[in-house]
Write an enzyme that holds these catalytic residues in place. Sequence first.
Site, short mmCIF file in Angstrom:
data_model
loop_
_atom_site.label_atom_id
_atom_site.label_comp_id
_atom_site.label_asym_id
_atom_site.label_seq_id
_atom_site.Cartn_x
_atom_site.Cartn_y
_atom_site.Cartn_z
N ARG A 191 0.88 -1.18 0.00
CA ARG A 191 0.00 0.00 0.00
C ARG A 191 0.92 1.22 0.00
O ARG A 191 1.72 1.40 0.91
CB ARG A 191 -0.90 0.00 1.24
CG ARG A 191 -1.61 1.33 1.43
CD ARG A 191 -2.69 1.30 2.46
NE ARG A 191 -3.88 0.63 1.93
CZ ARG A 191 -5.10 0.75 2.46
NH1 ARG A 191 -5.29 1.51 3.53
NH2 ARG A 191 -6.12 0.11 1.94
N HIS A 216 -7.48 0.76 -6.31
CA HIS A 216 -7.64 -0.08 -5.12
C HIS A 216 -8.37 -1.36 -5.53
O HIS A 216 -9.52 -1.58 -5.16
CB HIS A 216 -8.43 0.71 -4.06
CG HIS A 216 -8.43 0.10 -2.69
ND1 HIS A 216 -7.64 -0.99 -2.33
CD2 HIS A 216 -9.11 0.44 -1.56
CE1 HIS A 216 -7.85 -1.28 -1.07
NE2 HIS A 216 -8.73 -0.44 -0.58
N GLN A 249 -10.29 -3.89 -3.03
CA GLN A 249 -11.59 -3.47 -2.52
C GLN A 249 -12.71 -3.89 -3.48
O GLN A 249 -13.80 -4.28 -3.07
CB GLN A 249 -11.61 -1.96 -2.32
CG GLN A 249 -12.92 -1.44 -1.77
CD GLN A 249 -13.18 -1.88 -0.33
OE1 GLN A 249 -12.31 -1.75 0.51
NE2 GLN A 249 -14.37 -2.41 -0.07
N ASP A 251 -17.05 7.31 -1.52
CA ASP A 251 -15.81 7.21 -0.74
C ASP A 251 -15.57 8.59 -0.11
O ASP A 251 -16.25 9.57 -0.46
CB ASP A 251 -14.67 6.82 -1.70
CG ASP A 251 -13.34 6.54 -1.01
OD1 ASP A 251 -13.30 6.42 0.22
OD2 ASP A 251 -12.32 6.46 -1.73
N CYS A 280 -16.19 1.88 0.70
CA CYS A 280 -15.04 1.04 1.07
C CYS A 280 -14.65 1.19 2.53
O CYS A 280 -14.02 0.30 3.09
CB CYS A 280 -13.86 1.36 0.16
SG CYS A 280 -13.28 3.07 0.30
N ARG A 301 -13.61 -8.41 2.50
CA ARG A 301 -12.19 -8.20 2.19
C ARG A 301 -11.41 -9.47 2.55
O ARG A 301 -10.49 -9.88 1.84
CB ARG A 301 -11.64 -7.00 2.98
CG ARG A 301 -12.21 -5.65 2.55
CD ARG A 301 -11.80 -5.25 1.15
NE ARG A 301 -10.35 -5.21 0.99
CZ ARG A 301 -9.56 -4.17 1.35
NH1 ARG A 301 -10.10 -3.09 1.87
NH2 ARG A 301 -8.26 -4.22 1.15
N1 NVA Z 1 -9.79 6.87 -1.35
C1 NVA Z 1 -9.43 6.45 -0.03
C2 NVA Z 1 -9.68 4.97 0.13
C3 NVA Z 1 -9.35 4.42 1.49
C4 NVA Z 1 -9.58 2.96 1.60
C5 NVA Z 1 -7.97 6.77 0.22
O1 NVA Z 1 -7.16 6.57 -0.69
O2 NVA Z 1 -7.65 7.26 1.30
N1 CP Z 2 -11.18 0.05 2.64
C1 CP Z 2 -9.90 -0.05 3.06
O1 CP Z 2 -8.98 -0.33 2.28
O2 CP Z 2 -9.74 0.17 4.39
P1 CP Z 2 -8.38 0.35 5.19
O3 CP Z 2 -7.79 1.67 4.77
O4 CP Z 2 -8.79 0.32 6.62
O5 CP Z 2 -7.45 -0.78 4.83
#
Ligand code: NVA
Ligand code: CP
Length: 300
Positions: A104, A131, A134, A219, A259, A287
């Site tokens: 990540r 992502h 997800q 989101d 998500c 997930r």
């Molecule tokens: N768009 C959000 C998704 C988090 C799971 C982010 O990148 O922070």
């Molecule tokens: N939806 C998601 O990826 O959550 P986290 O940021 O908690 O991993």
Amino acid sequence: MATRHFLSLLDLTPAELRQLIDRAIELKAMQQRHEVHEPLKNRVLAMIFEKSSTRTRVSFEAGMTQLGGSALFLSPRDTQLGRGEPIEDSARVLSKMVDGVMIRTFEHSKVETFAAHSDIPVINALTDFNHPCQLLADMQAYHEVRGSIQGKTVTWIGDGNNMCHSYINAARQWDFELRIACPDGYEPDADLVAKNSDRVSMVRNPKEAVAGAHLVATDVWASMGQEEEAADRMKVFAPYQVSRQLLDLASPEVLFMHCLPAHRGEEVSHDVLDDSRSVVWEEAGNRLHAQKALLEFLLA
Ligand code: NVA
Ligand code: CP
């Protein structure tokens, strides 16, 4: 055979993705029966997190344990990656020690560079661009509750962000129509939209965008790394909040997904996560199962 990676939904064929969702549903049933299933005994997944996470970290770590293997949490604060060791070198070294890597991070090019120098499967657990993990959970949830999503109408409301990009790829891979409603200046990647213009359209007005939709997803308005823009974004995105009233304009069969983490009172009204049309908790739980299916597919 070339190492398979999962950097985007496009790395698997539509048939493979369908199989993966079927397998995720099976693995979920096995888990609920407390059946022991350990195809990844002694396998190790390295998990590199350059951004925060609850769901992704817990689901990958628990998933690896349940499949008989283990997972290592690596933060840039205490690895040489955080001190500037090249990604290419880290990829070569980890390839000698573990069986898969989950990453990540911020720039999408980092996961691509890592994968290009890795002999073991690399899984994208969120970048600024997409992502895909997800979407496996989201598609599993839709399938469980409503059956096939092929030919259905999905509406994305809010930021044209990493999740939105993965919804565009999902529209192509699962063959559904996607309407995207986002404020001026916050659209998804124009090339990606253009490449998928046969099934993806931009509809500025959220009410028009949700009319008749079978799935509505949103989101946060400020993603990880955009904290400084949050105050400005709150103003621009205010008309894009998903509320019960907005969902009333969709199909009577509509499902609502997010998500998570969610900000009640911002992108979602205070009550919508607990509305009968919301499946966000099942979605989050999936997930675990969807990624176990992915780990089995890539590592077993
Ligand atoms: N768009 C959000 C998704 C988090 C799971 C982010 O990148 O922070
Ligand atoms: N939806 C998601 O990826 O959550 P986290 O940021 O908690 O991993």
